[in-house]
Design an enzyme around this catalytic site. Structure first.
Site, PDB file in Angstrom:
ATOM      1  N   ASP A 211       0.856  -1.195   0.000  1.00 34.27           N
ATOM      2  CA  ASP A 211       0.000   0.000   0.000  1.00 34.27           C
ATOM      3  C   ASP A 211       0.890   1.244   0.000  1.00 34.27           C
ATOM      4  OD1 ASP A 211      -1.944   1.917   0.392  1.00 34.27           O
ATOM      5  OD2 ASP A 211      -2.855   0.953   2.141  1.00 34.27           O
ATOM      6  N   ARG A 284     -11.318  -1.281  -4.472  1.00 41.70           N
ATOM      7  CA  ARG A 284     -11.294  -1.455  -3.008  1.00 41.70           C
ATOM      8  C   ARG A 284     -12.472  -0.826  -2.275  1.00 41.70           C
ATOM      9  NH1 ARG A 284      -8.092  -3.201   0.224  1.00 41.70           N
ATOM     10  NH2 ARG A 284      -7.600  -1.355   1.457  1.00 41.70           N
ATOM     11  N   ASP A 317     -10.675  -0.049  11.391  1.00 45.35           N
ATOM     12  CA  ASP A 317     -11.682   0.984  11.620  1.00 45.35           C
ATOM     13  C   ASP A 317     -13.018   0.623  10.960  1.00 45.35           C
ATOM     14  OD1 ASP A 317      -9.477   1.780   9.631  1.00 45.35           O
ATOM     15  OD2 ASP A 317     -11.139   2.993   8.895  1.00 45.35           O
TER      16      ASP A 317
HETATM   17  C1  GCO Z   1      -5.757  -0.051   4.373  1.00 45.52           C
HETATM   18  C2  GCO Z   1      -5.915   1.400   4.675  1.00 45.52           C
HETATM   19  C3  GCO Z   1      -6.042   1.764   6.110  1.00 45.52           C
HETATM   20  C4  GCO Z   1      -6.460   3.228   6.221  1.00 45.52           C
HETATM   21  C5  GCO Z   1      -7.417   3.402   7.346  1.00 45.52           C
HETATM   22  C6  GCO Z   1      -7.921   4.824   7.427  1.00 45.52           C
HETATM   23  O1  GCO Z   1      -5.292  -0.345   3.284  1.00 45.52           O
HETATM   24  O2  GCO Z   1      -6.146  -0.838   5.208  1.00 45.52           O
HETATM   25  O3  GCO Z   1      -5.087   2.195   3.901  1.00 45.52           O
HETATM   26  O4  GCO Z   1      -4.907   1.458   6.867  1.00 45.52           O
HETATM   27  O5  GCO Z   1      -5.366   4.064   6.402  1.00 45.52           O
HETATM   28  O6  GCO Z   1      -8.445   2.501   7.191  1.00 45.52           O
HETATM   29  O7  GCO Z   1      -9.000   4.909   8.277  1.00 45.52           O
HETATM   30 MG    MG Z   2      -5.001   1.217   1.983  1.00 44.86          MG
END
Ligand code: GCO
Ligand code: MG
Length: 403
Positions: A211, A284, A317
């Site tokens: 990522d 996504r 989250d």
């Molecule tokens: C991922 C995301 C998360 C986000 C987060 C923001 O790929 O899981 O990028 O790490 O940063 O969900 O609230």
């Molecule tokens: Mg991400």
């Protein structure tokens, strides 16, 4: 018809904040929907309580599509993360209710299982390459078929995806946002080394993901994609911010590394050009931030026409209610790709007991009617909301950048 008798919002913080909508029918059936928008939770809670719930009372809980259209078109103000998370919560709760009334798990209402389970990827992160790979090996040993690798970058004090915690990554904190510093050149020198060593240590039988978290320009992303080609990534995620969908053309012209984007998308319109021009390989968008199961199916149907597969966001989250909804969706949708699975803490799992399970790298939503997730309201009530912010990011000269 099952009439909506009451609905309310439950905010809890078992280690992190979650906003949950609970809708009840006059026949005593209830459904749950996740409405958590990290760092902006109370805006969605207010949108639901002040502007949505009063319009739901007395409606036929079975009319999921009509209620979706009513909340979307009827608000006049369309799209946006706050609105669409609220619409998503209603939609998810109504699918939960419909499943419970039918006595069927939601995936059966969506057409039934298209596969044995949903392949998930875990998060391996460490302050340096070797620590990241030690953790990745632990995932492989637990049966994961896919692992995301993130490591600290030499010369940068902090970076996205790396935490002190062994298995949990929780970036939202603080009474004001944390500030971190970013250097594209340091990162671009480091990232290929992570994957070169990753293949040496982990071999070629495991899918590797990464990522970028929106930090590159399109041409920089093209360069990174090219540098990573020898290591055959499953995907390179959020290589550049996607407001300008045409920007992905530039990346595509320069690399065959598969591209994933869309965790911040809230509508099919955010992805229309990306999908129709086949500029990405994985979308996504997820249940909670993209208008619920109803709208996510619409996005997936468009994507299917262009051989774009799903790869739903699944960070911590997103509550267990979202995780369950994603698994019912993922099990049924024809163009499933992969599902992110960042495990919740034991405190969160205790507040949201659930039927989904992990087995040999795949997850299954279980056979409980509806979504198969409960909310222990008494326990939830013991965890008061705590304001927390995602960090902000600056270049080393102080320029604001994307986090
Ligand atoms: C991922 C995301 C998360 C986000 C987060 C923001 O790929 O899981 O990028 O790490 O940063 O969900 O609230
Ligand atoms: Mg991400």
């Amino acid at each position: 018809m099952p009439k909506i008798r009451a609905a309310r919002v439950i905010v809890t913080c078992p280690g992190r904040n979650f906003v949950t909508l609970k809708i009840e029918t006059d026949e005593g059936v209830y459904g749950l929907g996740d409405a958590t928008l990290n760092g902006r939770e109370l805006a969605v809670a207010s949108y639901l309580t002040d502007h949505v719930i009063p319009c739901l009372i007395g409606r036929d809980a079975h009319q999921i599509e009509d209620i979706w259209q009513y909340l979307y078109k009827g608000a006049y103000w369309r799209r946006g993360p706050v609105t669409m998370s609220a619409v998503a919560a209603v939609d998810t709760a109504l699918w939960d209710i419909k499943g419970k009334i039918a006595g069927l798990p939601v995936y059966q209402l969506l057409g039934g299982a298209s596969r044995e389970g949903c392949m998930v990827y875990g998060h391996a992160n460490g302050t340096d390459i070797e620590e990241t790979l030690d953790r990745a090996q632990e995932y492989v040993d637990q049966g994961y078929k896919a692992v995301r690798l993130q490591s600290g970058v030499p010369g940068l004090a902090a970076t996205y995806g790396v935490s002190g915690e062994r298995f949990y990554y929780e970036p939202a904190k603080g009474s004001v946002p944390d500030e971190t510093l970013w250097s594209t050149s340091k990162y671009l020198r480091h990232a290929p080394k992570l994957f070169e060593r990753g293949r040496e240590v982990l071999g070629w039988d495991v899918h590797l993901l990464h990522d970028v978290h929106h930090r590159l320009t399109p041409i920089e992303a093209g360069r990174l994609g090219k540098d990573l080609e020898p290591y055959r990534l499953f995907w390179l995620e959020d290589a550049t911010p996607a407001e300008n969908q045409a920007g992905f053309r530039l990346i595509r012209q320069h690399t065959t590394t598969p591209l994933a984007v869309g965790e911040v998308f809230n509508s099919v319109w955010d992805a229309k050009q990306l999908i129709e021009e086949q500029l990405i390989d994985y979308i996504r968008a997820t249940v909670v931030h993209a208008g619920g199961i109803t709208h996510l199916r619409r996005i997936a149907s468009l994507a299917d026409l262009y051989q774009v597969r799903t790869g739903c966001h699944g960070a911590t989250d997103l509550s267990p209610v979202s995780m369950a909804a994603a698994l019912h969706f993922g099990l049924s949708v024809p163009n499933f790709g992969i599902q992110e699975y960042m495990r919740h803490t034991p405190e969160t799992d205790a507040v949201f007991p659930h039927a989904y399970r992990f087995e040999r790298g795949l997850m299954h939503p279980g056979e409980a009617p509806g979504l198969g997730v409960e909310l222990d309201e008494a326990l939830a009530g013991t965890y008061a909301y705590k304001r927390a912010f995602l960090p902000v990011n600056r270049l080393e000269d102080g320029t604001m950048w994307s986090w």
